[in-house]
Design a protein around this motif. Structure first.
Motif, PDB file in Angstrom:
ATOM      1  N   ASP A   1       0.794  -1.219   0.000  1.00  0.00           N
ATOM      2  CA  ASP A   1       0.000   0.000   0.000  1.00  0.00           C
ATOM      3  C   ASP A   1       0.831   1.276   0.000  1.00  0.00           C
ATOM      4  O   ASP A   1       0.332   2.347   0.340  1.00  0.00           O
ATOM      5  CB  ASP A   1      -0.955   0.008   1.203  1.00  0.00           C
ATOM      6  CG  ASP A   1      -2.271  -0.693   0.899  1.00  0.00           C
ATOM      7  OD1 ASP A   1      -2.806  -0.471  -0.209  1.00  0.00           O
ATOM      8  OD2 ASP A   1      -2.738  -1.465   1.740  1.00  0.00           O
ATOM      9  N   ILE A   2       2.094   1.189  -0.397  1.00  0.00           N
ATOM     10  CA  ILE A   2       2.942   2.365  -0.576  1.00  0.00           C
ATOM     11  C   ILE A   2       3.647   2.233  -1.920  1.00  0.00           C
ATOM     12  O   ILE A   2       4.344   1.243  -2.168  1.00  0.00           O
ATOM     13  CB  ILE A   2       3.978   2.519   0.548  1.00  0.00           C
ATOM     14  CG1 ILE A   2       3.296   2.643   1.904  1.00  0.00           C
ATOM     15  CG2 ILE A   2       4.859   3.734   0.287  1.00  0.00           C
ATOM     16  CD1 ILE A   2       4.273   2.731   3.064  1.00  0.00           C
ATOM     17  N   MET A   3       3.475   3.226  -2.776  1.00  0.00           N
ATOM     18  CA  MET A   3       4.014   3.146  -4.132  1.00  0.00           C
ATOM     19  C   MET A   3       4.794   4.400  -4.504  1.00  0.00           C
ATOM     20  O   MET A   3       4.377   5.521  -4.197  1.00  0.00           O
ATOM     21  CB  MET A   3       2.865   2.962  -5.137  1.00  0.00           C
ATOM     22  CG  MET A   3       3.314   2.835  -6.591  1.00  0.00           C
ATOM     23  SD  MET A   3       1.931   2.987  -7.763  1.00  0.00           S
ATOM     24  CE  MET A   3       1.618   4.760  -7.675  1.00  0.00           C
ATOM     25  N   LEU A   4       5.922   4.207  -5.167  1.00  0.00           N
ATOM     26  CA  LEU A   4       6.666   5.272  -5.827  1.00  0.00           C
ATOM     27  C   LEU A   4       6.521   5.093  -7.328  1.00  0.00           C
ATOM     28  O   LEU A   4       6.628   3.962  -7.827  1.00  0.00           O
ATOM     29  CB  LEU A   4       8.144   5.225  -5.444  1.00  0.00           C
ATOM     30  CG  LEU A   4       8.512   5.571  -4.002  1.00  0.00           C
ATOM     31  CD1 LEU A   4       9.999   5.313  -3.784  1.00  0.00           C
ATOM     32  CD2 LEU A   4       8.173   7.023  -3.698  1.00  0.00           C
ATOM     33  N   GLU A   5       6.308   6.189  -8.067  1.00  0.00           N
ATOM     34  CA  GLU A   5       6.151   6.106  -9.517  1.00  0.00           C
ATOM     35  C   GLU A   5       6.932   7.220 -10.191  1.00  0.00           C
ATOM     36  O   GLU A   5       6.948   8.358  -9.719  1.00  0.00           O
ATOM     37  CB  GLU A   5       4.669   6.213  -9.898  1.00  0.00           C
ATOM     38  CG  GLU A   5       4.412   6.204 -11.403  1.00  0.00           C
ATOM     39  CD  GLU A   5       2.933   6.321 -11.743  1.00  0.00           C
ATOM     40  OE1 GLU A   5       2.190   5.349 -11.500  1.00  0.00           O
ATOM     41  OE2 GLU A   5       2.530   7.404 -12.228  1.00  0.00           O
ATOM     42  N   GLY A   6       7.581   6.904 -11.285  1.00  0.00           N
ATOM     43  CA  GLY A   6       8.246   7.889 -12.116  1.00  0.00           C
ATOM     44  C   GLY A   6       7.916   7.643 -13.576  1.00  0.00           C
ATOM     45  O   GLY A   6       7.698   6.495 -13.977  1.00  0.00           O
ATOM     46  N   ASP A   7       7.860   8.708 -14.373  1.00  0.00           N
ATOM     47  CA  ASP A   7       7.572   8.530 -15.797  1.00  0.00           C
ATOM     48  C   ASP A   7       8.296   9.580 -16.625  1.00  0.00           C
ATOM     49  O   ASP A   7       8.611  10.672 -16.138  1.00  0.00           O
ATOM     50  CB  ASP A   7       6.065   8.569 -16.071  1.00  0.00           C
ATOM     51  CG  ASP A   7       5.478   9.962 -15.989  1.00  0.00           C
ATOM     52  OD1 ASP A   7       5.263  10.431 -14.862  1.00  0.00           O
ATOM     53  OD2 ASP A   7       5.242  10.579 -17.043  1.00  0.00           O
ATOM     54  N   VAL A   8       8.562   9.229 -17.878  1.00  0.00           N
ATOM     55  CA  VAL A   8       9.146  10.158 -18.841  1.00  0.00           C
ATOM     56  C   VAL A   8       8.476   9.913 -20.189  1.00  0.00           C
ATOM     57  O   VAL A   8       8.150   8.770 -20.529  1.00  0.00           O
ATOM     58  CB  VAL A   8      10.677   9.987 -18.929  1.00  0.00           C
ATOM     59  CG1 VAL A   8      11.049   8.590 -19.404  1.00  0.00           C
ATOM     60  CG2 VAL A   8      11.294  11.043 -19.820  1.00  0.00           C
ATOM     61  N   ALA A   9       8.217  10.987 -20.939  1.00  0.00           N
ATOM     62  CA  ALA A   9       7.503  10.877 -22.210  1.00  0.00           C
ATOM     63  C   ALA A   9       8.111  11.845 -23.218  1.00  0.00           C
ATOM     64  O   ALA A   9       8.706  12.865 -22.858  1.00  0.00           O
ATOM     65  CB  ALA A   9       6.019  11.175 -22.016  1.00  0.00           C
ATOM     66  N   TYR A  10       7.903  11.522 -24.502  1.00  0.00           N
ATOM     67  CA  TYR A  10       8.426  12.352 -25.592  1.00  0.00           C
ATOM     68  C   TYR A  10       7.424  12.352 -26.743  1.00  0.00           C
ATOM     69  O   TYR A  10       6.764  11.332 -27.020  1.00  0.00           O
ATOM     70  CB  TYR A  10       9.767  11.803 -26.084  1.00  0.00           C
ATOM     71  CG  TYR A  10      10.305  12.520 -27.303  1.00  0.00           C
ATOM     72  CD1 TYR A  10      10.944  13.742 -27.177  1.00  0.00           C
ATOM     73  CD2 TYR A  10      10.154  11.983 -28.579  1.00  0.00           C
ATOM     74  CE1 TYR A  10      11.433  14.414 -28.299  1.00  0.00           C
ATOM     75  CE2 TYR A  10      10.633  12.644 -29.696  1.00  0.00           C
ATOM     76  CZ  TYR A  10      11.270  13.861 -29.545  1.00  0.00           C
ATOM     77  OH  TYR A  10      11.746  14.529 -30.652  1.00  0.00           O
TER      78      TYR A  10
ATOM     79  N   GLY B   1     -12.907  -1.792  -4.605  1.00  0.00           N
ATOM     80  CA  GLY B   1     -12.852  -3.129  -5.190  1.00  0.00           C
ATOM     81  C   GLY B   1     -11.468  -3.720  -5.269  1.00  0.00           C
ATOM     82  O   GLY B   1     -11.281  -4.767  -5.902  1.00  0.00           O
ATOM     83  N   ALA B   2     -10.466  -3.082  -4.661  1.00  0.00           N
ATOM     84  CA  ALA B   2      -9.101  -3.602  -4.669  1.00  0.00           C
ATOM     85  C   ALA B   2      -8.619  -3.784  -3.236  1.00  0.00           C
ATOM     86  O   ALA B   2      -8.898  -2.954  -2.363  1.00  0.00           O
ATOM     87  CB  ALA B   2      -8.177  -2.660  -5.422  1.00  0.00           C
ATOM     88  N   ASP B   3      -7.884  -4.853  -2.989  1.00  0.00           N
ATOM     89  CA  ASP B   3      -7.384  -5.121  -1.638  1.00  0.00           C
ATOM     90  C   ASP B   3      -6.245  -4.197  -1.247  1.00  0.00           C
ATOM     91  O   ASP B   3      -6.043  -3.925  -0.066  1.00  0.00           O
ATOM     92  CB  ASP B   3      -6.919  -6.580  -1.526  1.00  0.00           C
ATOM     93  CG  ASP B   3      -8.051  -7.576  -1.716  1.00  0.00           C
ATOM     94  OD1 ASP B   3      -9.211  -7.202  -1.443  1.00  0.00           O
ATOM     95  OD2 ASP B   3      -7.771  -8.713  -2.148  1.00  0.00           O
ATOM     96  N   SER B   4      -5.474  -3.736  -2.233  1.00  0.00           N
ATOM     97  CA  SER B   4      -4.313  -2.894  -1.961  1.00  0.00           C
ATOM     98  C   SER B   4      -3.911  -2.187  -3.244  1.00  0.00           C
ATOM     99  O   SER B   4      -4.418  -2.481  -4.343  1.00  0.00           O
ATOM    100  CB  SER B   4      -3.141  -3.741  -1.450  1.00  0.00           C
ATOM    101  OG  SER B   4      -2.695  -4.624  -2.468  1.00  0.00           O
ATOM    102  N   LEU B   5      -2.966  -1.259  -3.123  1.00  0.00           N
ATOM    103  CA  LEU B   5      -2.427  -0.595  -4.311  1.00  0.00           C
ATOM    104  C   LEU B   5      -1.797  -1.595  -5.272  1.00  0.00           C
ATOM    105  O   LEU B   5      -2.001  -1.542  -6.480  1.00  0.00           O
ATOM    106  CB  LEU B   5      -1.366   0.424  -3.889  1.00  0.00           C
ATOM    107  CG  LEU B   5      -1.791   1.864  -3.611  1.00  0.00           C
ATOM    108  CD1 LEU B   5      -0.582   2.670  -3.180  1.00  0.00           C
ATOM    109  CD2 LEU B   5      -2.453   2.485  -4.824  1.00  0.00           C
ATOM    110  N   LYS B   6      -1.023  -2.532  -4.729  1.00  0.00           N
ATOM    111  CA  LYS B   6      -0.354  -3.513  -5.575  1.00  0.00           C
ATOM    112  C   LYS B   6      -1.367  -4.439  -6.238  1.00  0.00           C
ATOM    113  O   LYS B   6      -1.239  -4.772  -7.425  1.00  0.00           O
ATOM    114  CB  LYS B   6       0.643  -4.314  -4.751  1.00  0.00           C
ATOM    115  CG  LYS B   6       1.526  -5.227  -5.583  1.00  0.00           C
ATOM    116  CD  LYS B   6       2.563  -5.908  -4.707  1.00  0.00           C
ATOM    117  CE  LYS B   6       3.459  -6.825  -5.538  1.00  0.00           C
ATOM    118  NZ  LYS B   6       4.451  -7.513  -4.691  1.00  0.00           N
ATOM    119  N   HIS B   7      -2.401  -4.846  -5.502  1.00  0.00           N
ATOM    120  CA  HIS B   7      -3.447  -5.679  -6.074  1.00  0.00           C
ATOM    121  C   HIS B   7      -4.158  -4.944  -7.212  1.00  0.00           C
ATOM    122  O   HIS B   7      -4.450  -5.529  -8.269  1.00  0.00           O
ATOM    123  CB  HIS B   7      -4.442  -6.090  -4.993  1.00  0.00           C
ATOM    124  CG  HIS B   7      -5.613  -6.867  -5.504  1.00  0.00           C
ATOM    125  ND1 HIS B   7      -6.878  -6.323  -5.607  1.00  0.00           N
ATOM    126  CD2 HIS B   7      -5.709  -8.137  -5.974  1.00  0.00           C
ATOM    127  CE1 HIS B   7      -7.706  -7.230  -6.096  1.00  0.00           C
ATOM    128  NE2 HIS B   7      -7.023  -8.338  -6.330  1.00  0.00           N
TER     129      HIS B   7
END
Length: 259
Positions: A154-163, A228-234
């Protein structure tokens, strides 16, 4: 569904067309995933954003609405492959028309135990209804890569890059290159279905042959509700895990700012 408030900074890199500025911003969105059997699903997305501008704002993006959908096949233990399409419309101060663009593409995810790698490629096109094309009126290609790491379920880090690029970003003859990037921290609040979000996104809009450049940076605080989800990862492996390349619509609006 989620919502955020934030603050936005614009720097011009000495451009003659863009003034340095900073304004509040806010937005809200929703996604829903509908199973079509054990492995197939369709997901629907919607997002609205607005900037709080003063009366002196000139050719500044003020608001945007974006909608889209995904069709995908998923093996929850290893990967997802699919296709997506979307449409957005934006408004710019002191401009009589609207900034419009549609896009379609392919996407995929690969699941490691604590991480997800997500990629998108596609084509974007505006209406192209006059000789002096703006933004993506003449069409353009884009790509995006997202990485998610789950510190816990239930703890998430996210990074993204786009062009993205297009041959006629400004005035029908000035090519454009757009880079976008972002970081996000998301954590469940107690045992509720509510998650707190701290996020940052930035973008560089470059009318390469004209020489005018704008850089946008935004800091955001928000909340997200997951049902409807048990966790962030789920949710990442089994639920509404996909998103859309909204940076394309912001870039489309900034073509009018750089004109």
């Amino acid at each position: 569904m989620d919502g955020y408030v934030g603050y936005r900074w614009i720097s011009s890199d000495d451009s003659d067309e863009v003034e340095d500025d900073h304004t509040p911003t806010y937005g809200a969105g929703a996604v829903v995933s509908v199973p079509l059997g054990q492995a197939l699903s369709v997901q629907f997305d919607a997002l609205g954003e607005a900037n709080v501008l003063d009366n002196d704002s000139d050719d500044d993006p003020s608001s945007m609405v974006s909608v889209g959908a995904h069709l995908s096949y998923r093996n929850a233990s290893t990967m997802l492959v699919g296709a997506f399409a979307g449409y957005g419309i934006g408004t710019v101060t002191d401009n009589d028309g609207h900034s419009k663009a549609a896009y379609l593409g392919l996407e995929g995810q690969y699941y490691f135990d604590p991480a997800t790698l997500y990629g998108q490629v596609g084509y974007v096109k505006g209406p192209g209804d006059d000789d002096e094309s703006e933004g993506f009126d003449d069409g353009g290609w884009f790509g995006r890569v997202v990485g998610r790491y789950f510190i816990s379920d239930d703890i998430m880090l996210e990074g993204d890059v786009a062009y993205a690029d297009t041959d006629q970003y400004v005035d029908g003859d000035d090519a454009g290159e757009i880079w976008a990037w972002g970081l996000k921290y998301k954590q469940r609040l107690g045992k509720s279905p509510v998650y707190g979000v701290i996020a940052y996104r930035g973008a560089n809009y470059d009318s390469t042959t004209e020489g005018d450049v704008a850089t946008e940076q935004v800091l955001m605080l928000g909340v997200s509700f997951a049902f409807g989800a048990d966790s962030l990862k789920h949710n990442d492996r089994s639920g509404a895990t996909l998103d859309l390349p909204h940076f394309l619509h912001r870039a489309n609006m900034y073509s009018q700012t750089l004109d």
